[in-house]
Design a protein around this motif. Structure first.
Motif, PDB file in Angstrom:
ATOM      1  N   ARG A  11       0.858  -1.178   0.000  1.00  0.00           N
ATOM      2  CA  ARG A  11       0.000   0.000   0.000  1.00  0.00           C
ATOM      3  C   ARG A  11       0.894   1.227   0.000  1.00  0.00           C
ATOM      4  O   ARG A  11       2.122   1.110   0.015  1.00  0.00           O
ATOM      5  CB  ARG A  11      -0.947   0.012   1.197  1.00  0.00           C
ATOM      6  CG  ARG A  11      -0.272   0.037   2.573  1.00  0.00           C
ATOM      7  CD  ARG A  11      -1.304  -0.146   3.668  1.00  0.00           C
ATOM      8  NE  ARG A  11      -0.728  -0.179   5.000  1.00  0.00           N
ATOM      9  CZ  ARG A  11      -0.550   0.893   5.780  1.00  0.00           C
ATOM     10  NH1 ARG A  11      -0.894   2.105   5.333  1.00  0.00           N
ATOM     11  NH2 ARG A  11      -0.029   0.776   6.989  1.00  0.00           N
ATOM     12  N   ILE A  12       0.296   2.394  -0.020  1.00  0.00           N
ATOM     13  CA  ILE A  12       1.033   3.645  -0.001  1.00  0.00           C
ATOM     14  C   ILE A  12       0.815   4.312   1.355  1.00  0.00           C
ATOM     15  O   ILE A  12      -0.321   4.403   1.832  1.00  0.00           O
ATOM     16  CB  ILE A  12       0.559   4.583  -1.134  1.00  0.00           C
ATOM     17  CG1 ILE A  12       0.786   3.929  -2.496  1.00  0.00           C
ATOM     18  CG2 ILE A  12       1.250   5.931  -1.026  1.00  0.00           C
ATOM     19  CD1 ILE A  12       2.210   3.569  -2.811  1.00  0.00           C
ATOM     20  N   ASP A  13       1.911   4.765   1.969  1.00  0.00           N
ATOM     21  CA  ASP A  13       1.791   5.452   3.261  1.00  0.00           C
ATOM     22  C   ASP A  13       2.861   6.531   3.332  1.00  0.00           C
ATOM     23  O   ASP A  13       4.014   6.250   3.657  1.00  0.00           O
ATOM     24  CB  ASP A  13       1.933   4.464   4.417  1.00  0.00           C
ATOM     25  CG  ASP A  13       1.479   5.049   5.750  1.00  0.00           C
ATOM     26  OD1 ASP A  13       1.653   6.265   5.962  1.00  0.00           O
ATOM     27  OD2 ASP A  13       0.931   4.288   6.574  1.00  0.00           O
ATOM     28  N   ASP A  16       4.106   7.071   7.111  1.00  0.00           N
ATOM     29  CA  ASP A  16       4.836   5.971   7.737  1.00  0.00           C
ATOM     30  C   ASP A  16       5.167   4.926   6.670  1.00  0.00           C
ATOM     31  O   ASP A  16       4.500   3.895   6.566  1.00  0.00           O
ATOM     32  CB  ASP A  16       3.992   5.342   8.852  1.00  0.00           C
ATOM     33  CG  ASP A  16       4.748   4.263   9.622  1.00  0.00           C
ATOM     34  OD1 ASP A  16       5.963   4.091   9.376  1.00  0.00           O
ATOM     35  OD2 ASP A  16       4.115   3.584  10.465  1.00  0.00           O
ATOM     36  N   PRO A  17       6.189   5.199   5.855  1.00  0.00           N
ATOM     37  CA  PRO A  17       6.477   4.293   4.729  1.00  0.00           C
ATOM     38  C   PRO A  17       6.781   2.872   5.151  1.00  0.00           C
ATOM     39  O   PRO A  17       6.471   1.931   4.404  1.00  0.00           O
ATOM     40  CB  PRO A  17       7.669   4.959   4.036  1.00  0.00           C
ATOM     41  CG  PRO A  17       8.270   5.870   5.059  1.00  0.00           C
ATOM     42  CD  PRO A  17       7.132   6.333   5.899  1.00  0.00           C
ATOM     43  N   LEU A  18       7.380   2.680   6.312  1.00  0.00           N
ATOM     44  CA  LEU A  18       7.709   1.319   6.742  1.00  0.00           C
ATOM     45  C   LEU A  18       6.451   0.481   6.943  1.00  0.00           C
ATOM     46  O   LEU A  18       6.483  -0.747   6.784  1.00  0.00           O
ATOM     47  CB  LEU A  18       8.536   1.358   8.029  1.00  0.00           C
ATOM     48  CG  LEU A  18       9.912   2.033   7.931  1.00  0.00           C
ATOM     49  CD1 LEU A  18      10.627   1.956   9.272  1.00  0.00           C
ATOM     50  CD2 LEU A  18      10.764   1.416   6.832  1.00  0.00           C
ATOM     51  N   ALA A  19       5.347   1.139   7.266  1.00  0.00           N
ATOM     52  CA  ALA A  19       4.089   0.412   7.453  1.00  0.00           C
ATOM     53  C   ALA A  19       3.532  -0.110   6.141  1.00  0.00           C
ATOM     54  O   ALA A  19       2.670  -1.005   6.134  1.00  0.00           O
ATOM     55  CB  ALA A  19       3.061   1.314   8.135  1.00  0.00           C
ATOM     56  N   ALA A  20       4.008   0.442   5.018  1.00  0.00           N
ATOM     57  CA  ALA A  20       3.536   0.010   3.705  1.00  0.00           C
ATOM     58  C   ALA A  20       4.345  -1.149   3.148  1.00  0.00           C
ATOM     59  O   ALA A  20       4.031  -1.675   2.075  1.00  0.00           O
ATOM     60  CB  ALA A  20       3.573   1.190   2.735  1.00  0.00           C
ATOM     61  N   LEU A  21       5.402  -1.554   3.854  1.00  0.00           N
ATOM     62  CA  LEU A  21       6.278  -2.647   3.407  1.00  0.00           C
ATOM     63  C   LEU A  21       5.734  -3.987   3.882  1.00  0.00           C
ATOM     64  O   LEU A  21       5.383  -4.150   5.059  1.00  0.00           O
ATOM     65  CB  LEU A  21       7.688  -2.435   3.970  1.00  0.00           C
ATOM     66  CG  LEU A  21       8.700  -3.548   3.700  1.00  0.00           C
ATOM     67  CD1 LEU A  21       9.057  -3.603   2.225  1.00  0.00           C
ATOM     68  CD2 LEU A  21       9.958  -3.351   4.554  1.00  0.00           C
ATOM     69  N   THR A  22       5.678  -4.946   2.980  1.00  0.00           N
ATOM     70  CA  THR A  22       5.270  -6.306   3.318  1.00  0.00           C
ATOM     71  C   THR A  22       6.337  -7.271   2.833  1.00  0.00           C
ATOM     72  O   THR A  22       6.904  -7.101   1.751  1.00  0.00           O
ATOM     73  CB  THR A  22       3.921  -6.661   2.666  1.00  0.00           C
ATOM     74  OG1 THR A  22       2.916  -5.775   3.159  1.00  0.00           O
ATOM     75  CG2 THR A  22       3.516  -8.097   2.976  1.00  0.00           C
ATOM     76  N   VAL A  23       6.636  -8.263   3.633  1.00  0.00           N
ATOM     77  CA  VAL A  23       7.553  -9.335   3.249  1.00  0.00           C
ATOM     78  C   VAL A  23       6.739 -10.619   3.197  1.00  0.00           C
ATOM     79  O   VAL A  23       6.141 -11.023   4.192  1.00  0.00           O
ATOM     80  CB  VAL A  23       8.721  -9.463   4.240  1.00  0.00           C
ATOM     81  CG1 VAL A  23       9.680 -10.565   3.788  1.00  0.00           C
ATOM     82  CG2 VAL A  23       9.465  -8.143   4.388  1.00  0.00           C
ATOM     83  N   ALA A  61      -0.978   3.778  -6.655  1.00  0.00           N
ATOM     84  CA  ALA A  61      -1.636   2.630  -6.025  1.00  0.00           C
ATOM     85  C   ALA A  61      -2.077   1.580  -7.028  1.00  0.00           C
ATOM     86  O   ALA A  61      -2.156   0.391  -6.685  1.00  0.00           O
ATOM     87  CB  ALA A  61      -2.831   3.116  -5.202  1.00  0.00           C
ATOM     88  N   ASP A  62      -2.345   1.981  -8.283  1.00  0.00           N
ATOM     89  CA  ASP A  62      -2.823   0.988  -9.251  1.00  0.00           C
ATOM     90  C   ASP A  62      -1.743   0.024  -9.720  1.00  0.00           C
ATOM     91  O   ASP A  62      -2.037  -0.924 -10.453  1.00  0.00           O
ATOM     92  CB  ASP A  62      -3.494   1.680 -10.452  1.00  0.00           C
ATOM     93  CG  ASP A  62      -2.554   2.596 -11.231  1.00  0.00           C
ATOM     94  OD1 ASP A  62      -1.340   2.631 -10.915  1.00  0.00           O
ATOM     95  OD2 ASP A  62      -3.028   3.286 -12.157  1.00  0.00           O
ATOM     96  N   ARG A  63      -0.474   0.241  -9.316  1.00  0.00           N
ATOM     97  CA  ARG A  63       0.593  -0.709  -9.666  1.00  0.00           C
ATOM     98  C   ARG A  63       0.910  -1.661  -8.518  1.00  0.00           C
ATOM     99  O   ARG A  63       1.830  -2.478  -8.625  1.00  0.00           O
ATOM    100  CB  ARG A  63       1.861   0.038 -10.062  1.00  0.00           C
ATOM    101  CG  ARG A  63       1.754   0.785 -11.369  1.00  0.00           C
ATOM    102  CD  ARG A  63       3.110   1.259 -11.845  1.00  0.00           C
ATOM    103  NE  ARG A  63       2.989   2.508 -12.592  1.00  0.00           N
ATOM    104  CZ  ARG A  63       3.809   3.529 -12.513  1.00  0.00           C
ATOM    105  NH1 ARG A  63       4.860   3.461 -11.707  1.00  0.00           N
ATOM    106  NH2 ARG A  63       3.608   4.621 -13.215  1.00  0.00           N
TER     107      ARG A  63
END
Length: 320
Positions: A11-13, A16-23, A61-63
């Motif tokens: 997602r985009i944040d 808090d960019p780290l919250a948008a990171l998923t592993v 967000a569409d990518r």
């Protein structure tokens, strides 16, 4: 559908960019054209581009979801260790090119797909973790110094805001080229480390012992007036970033009276990257590595980059 482990923007944040990171798991990479191949990634490194992507800069967000990462060293289908050049021809981008992780999935995964022409041999003597630092930050610094800055005509270089990937690379490269190098940093600890690399370390805005022929500018508005005042007649001020403001006040009289050149640049060509790799291998030059994280701790690597305390490059080892 086959999957692989990857670090991606889910997602985009902006706050808090780290919250948008998923592993987690993502589909195996697909080939855009017949000349594309899949590379098994051995090591990658982080760039501020990855944090900007999580904030939505250049990544709408569409990518999403989008696998992050621009830099990588890996193994090609023939078993050769290769360095991945991160820019690809992209008819869907108005620039005609894009960097991995903007339209095509990036390098923070078990595998990445790129055109075969984007693969350069890993030189003997360079480790995968060292070479993974070079394709974005060091490539940019090389082009700033050579093609744009014409550093071969220079005696002295000023690097603003040393500590980050591009600026620190510029310090190491310019010192290795035999130039007198001045570098600024707000952080006293980073100034000590800059001095250990062979540069004269200064506080931002400090008066230099001499005016310089080339200024490496990645900071922007906060340092640009100092860059102008530090430039010798006919000097080149090369800009590749604006982390501290992109609308500086500019004294035009100084520019025309001193006949200064202000030059913009971004990244470099495959031939530039080949030159960086050869220079580092032949001269024994190695990138400044802040830290190396196993892929299992890639979220910690992002947190380290986001902390602002980084000196050099943050590397991810995909083999551990």
């Amino acid at each position: 559908m086959p999957t692989m482990r990857a670090a991606f923007a889910s997602r985009i944040d902006d706050a808090d960019p780290l919250a948008a990171l998923t592993v987690g798991e993502q589909p195996e990479p697909t080939h855009w054209a017949d000349d594309w191949v899949t590379v098994r990634v051995l090591a990658s490194s982080l760039n501020h581009h990855d944090l900007w992507s999580l904030r939505g800069v250049g990544l709408p967000a569409d990518r999403l979801p989008m696998i992050l990462g621009c830099d990588a060293v890996g193994v090609d289908p023939d078993g050769n260790e290769v360095v991945v050049y991160p820019l690809i021809a992209d008819p869907g981008d108005p620039r005609g090119i894009s960097i991995l992780s903007e339209h095509a999935p990036g390098t923070l995964a078990e595998r990445v797909a790129v055109p075969r022409s984007n693969l350069l041999p890993l030189p003997a003597g360079l480790s995968a973790t060292d070479a993974a630092c070079l394709p974005t930050a060091w490539l940019t610094a090389w082009r700033m110094l050579t093609t744009k800055g014409r550093v071969d005509e220079a005696d002295a270089v000023l690097v603003q805001g040393a500590g980050g990937g591009v600026a620190t690379a510029a310090v190491v490269l310019a010192v290795a080229m035999g130039k007198r190098v001045y570098a600024t940093s707000r952080d006293a600890g980073k100034r000590d480390r800059i001095a250990a690399l062979g540069a004269t370390a200064l506080e931002p805005g400090a008066r230099l012992p001499e005016r310089v022929d080339v200024v490496i500018e990645t900071v922007g508005a906060a340092t640009f007036d100092h860059s102008l005042k530090s430039a010798a007649p006919l000097a080149r001020i090369v800009v590749s970033g604006a982390t501290a403001g992109f609308e500086p006040k500019v004294n035009l009289r100084r520019i025309f009276a001193m006949q200064l050149e202000i030059l913009g640049t971004s990244m470099g060509t495959p031939d530039d990257l080949a030159q960086v790799l050869a220079f580092c291998a032949e001269r024994g030059v190695r990138p400044v590595v802040d830290s190396v994280y196993p892929f299992s701790r890639v979220a910690d690597a992002f947190a380290r980059l986001h902390s602002g305390q980084v000196f050099g490059k943050v590397v991810v080892d995909h083999t551990s």
